[in-house]
Scaffold this active site. Structure first.
Site, PDB file in Angstrom:
ATOM      1  N   VAL A 108       0.685  -1.188  -0.140  1.00 15.39           N
ATOM      2  CA  VAL A 108      -0.133   0.387  -0.250  1.00 15.39           C
ATOM      3  C   VAL A 108       0.998   1.298  -0.196  1.00 15.39           C
ATOM      4  O   VAL A 108       1.862   0.956   0.311  1.00 15.39           O
ATOM      5  CB  VAL A 108      -0.759   0.030   1.431  1.00 15.39           C
ATOM      6  CG1 VAL A 108      -2.361  -0.783   1.175  1.00 15.39           C
ATOM      7  CG2 VAL A 108      -0.310  -0.133   2.933  1.00 15.39           C
ATOM      8  N   PRO A 119       7.158   1.124   6.861  1.00 16.05           N
ATOM      9  CA  PRO A 119       6.062   1.437   8.049  1.00 16.05           C
ATOM     10  C   PRO A 119       5.118  -0.004   7.934  1.00 16.05           C
ATOM     11  O   PRO A 119       4.565  -0.885   7.364  1.00 16.05           O
ATOM     12  CB  PRO A 119       5.038   2.105   6.801  1.00 16.05           C
ATOM     13  CG  PRO A 119       6.308   3.013   6.741  1.00 16.05           C
ATOM     14  CD  PRO A 119       7.416   2.047   5.540  1.00 16.05           C
ATOM     15  N   GLY A 129       2.118  -1.162   6.170  1.00 12.84           N
ATOM     16  CA  GLY A 129       2.158  -1.582   4.581  1.00 12.84           C
ATOM     17  C   GLY A 129       3.280  -2.992   4.251  1.00 12.84           C
ATOM     18  O   GLY A 129       3.066  -3.327   2.900  1.00 12.84           O
ATOM     19  N   ASP A 147      13.669  -1.356 -10.928  1.00 12.62           N
ATOM     20  CA  ASP A 147      13.058  -1.320 -12.103  1.00 12.62           C
ATOM     21  C   ASP A 147      13.680  -0.245 -12.931  1.00 12.62           C
ATOM     22  O   ASP A 147      13.195   1.015 -13.236  1.00 12.62           O
ATOM     23  CB  ASP A 147      11.573  -0.966 -12.311  1.00 12.62           C
ATOM     24  CG  ASP A 147      10.826  -0.914 -13.032  1.00 12.62           C
ATOM     25  OD1 ASP A 147      11.295  -1.550 -13.675  1.00 12.62           O
ATOM     26  OD2 ASP A 147       9.616  -0.679 -13.513  1.00 12.62           O
TER      27      ASP A 147
END
Length: 280
Positions: A34, A78, A81, A143
């Site tokens: 998230v 966190p 997440g 990426d």
């Protein structure tokens, strides 16, 4: 006199290494699915106020690879997440976990060997990369090939055997396709064969210790690997290794069948392996 022939140099590749990170500290930034803050939002003076979405598969996959290489992994992300797999690694204390956003001071630890990020905000990732450059810490920014000091390839592993296919950042999916093709062509027991060859090498070092024996040990082990099939190497037992090592001093490599017969080396000539005939 003919000119010597040497291979052409083809630039643009990577130096593929088996990097030993055992007991070395590696920092992973990001581990969830998230949107979370990659940086401390209080660090507004330095401009680290961007949000960054951590990539689920990248974070989990790289943590597993590091753990399998026996690295000491520190994860900064966190808790809210974390994806389930990464959360499991943290709960099992397989990693040193800090339940917070990344702070530039995380890079102050001189023991950090490398840094990996798994956040999908290119700007935030680039800032981490620049901090790593300032501190001369090798980094991999997920990426973002231009901001990677090293790449992850598509990996195949069977016990001690590891094969990596890299496209130098050009096509990760293609690397996966090639790796699967290679995997499908390998015998299913090749990992066992390699493990037993490793055990034989250790025994050989006990039989013939010393650096002066190095060239002979290498030559003899090469002959074993060439003359014995993968199936035979996989079937090799401790007793077979001990009998085989009796042929090291005379620098011979008997067949697997002769070693397995249990006969002494002097009896191998008469073990019947070439057949018997009776003429009446």
């Amino acid at each position: 006199m003919a000119e010597p022939s040497y291979p052409d140099v083809r630039g643009g590749g990577s130096l593929i290494l088996a990097y030993q990170v055992r007991n070395k500290k590696v920092l992973v930034v990001g581990g969830g699915e998230v949107r979370t803050s990659a940086f401390d939002d209080k660090d507004s003076v330095s401009g680290f106020v961007d949000a960054a979405h951590t990539d689920t598969q990248v974070a989990a996959g790289r943590i597993v690879r590091l753990l399998e290489a026996d690295a000491n992994v520190t994860l900064v992300s966190p808790r809210s997440g974390l994806n389930p797999e990464v959360a499991y690694r943290a709960a099992q204390k397989q990693v040193i976990y800090h339940d917070r956003v990344f702070e530039p001071s995380d890079l102050d630890d001189p023991a950090i060997t490398m840094v990996m990020t798994a956040i999908d905000d290119p700007e935030a990732s680039s800032r981490i990369w620049k901090l790593c450059k300032e501190r001369r810490i090798p980094a991999n920014i997920a990426d973002v090939p231009p901001e990677c000091d090293f790449y992850f390839g598509s990996m195949y592993r069977d016990g001690p055997l590891q094969i990596m296919v890299s496209t130098n950042g050009n096509g990760p999916k293609m690397a996966n396709i090639v790796r699967r093709r290679i995997e499908g062509s390998l015998p299913p027991n090749i990992g066992d064969a390699i493990a037993k060859v490793g055990a034989l090498r250790k025994k050989l070092r006990q039989v013939a210790p010393g650096n002066e024996q190095g060239p002979k040990r290498m030559k003899w082990m090469t002959k074993v690997c060439v003359q014995w099939s993968l199936e035979e190497l996989c079937d090799m037992e401790t007793e077979d290794m001990d009998r085989l090592l009796e042929s090291y001093d005379p620098d011979e490599v008997p067949s697997f069948q002769k070693v397995r017969s249990g006969l002494e080396p002097g009896e191998w000539e008469f073990d019947g392996s070439f057949g018997w005939s009776c003429v009446i």
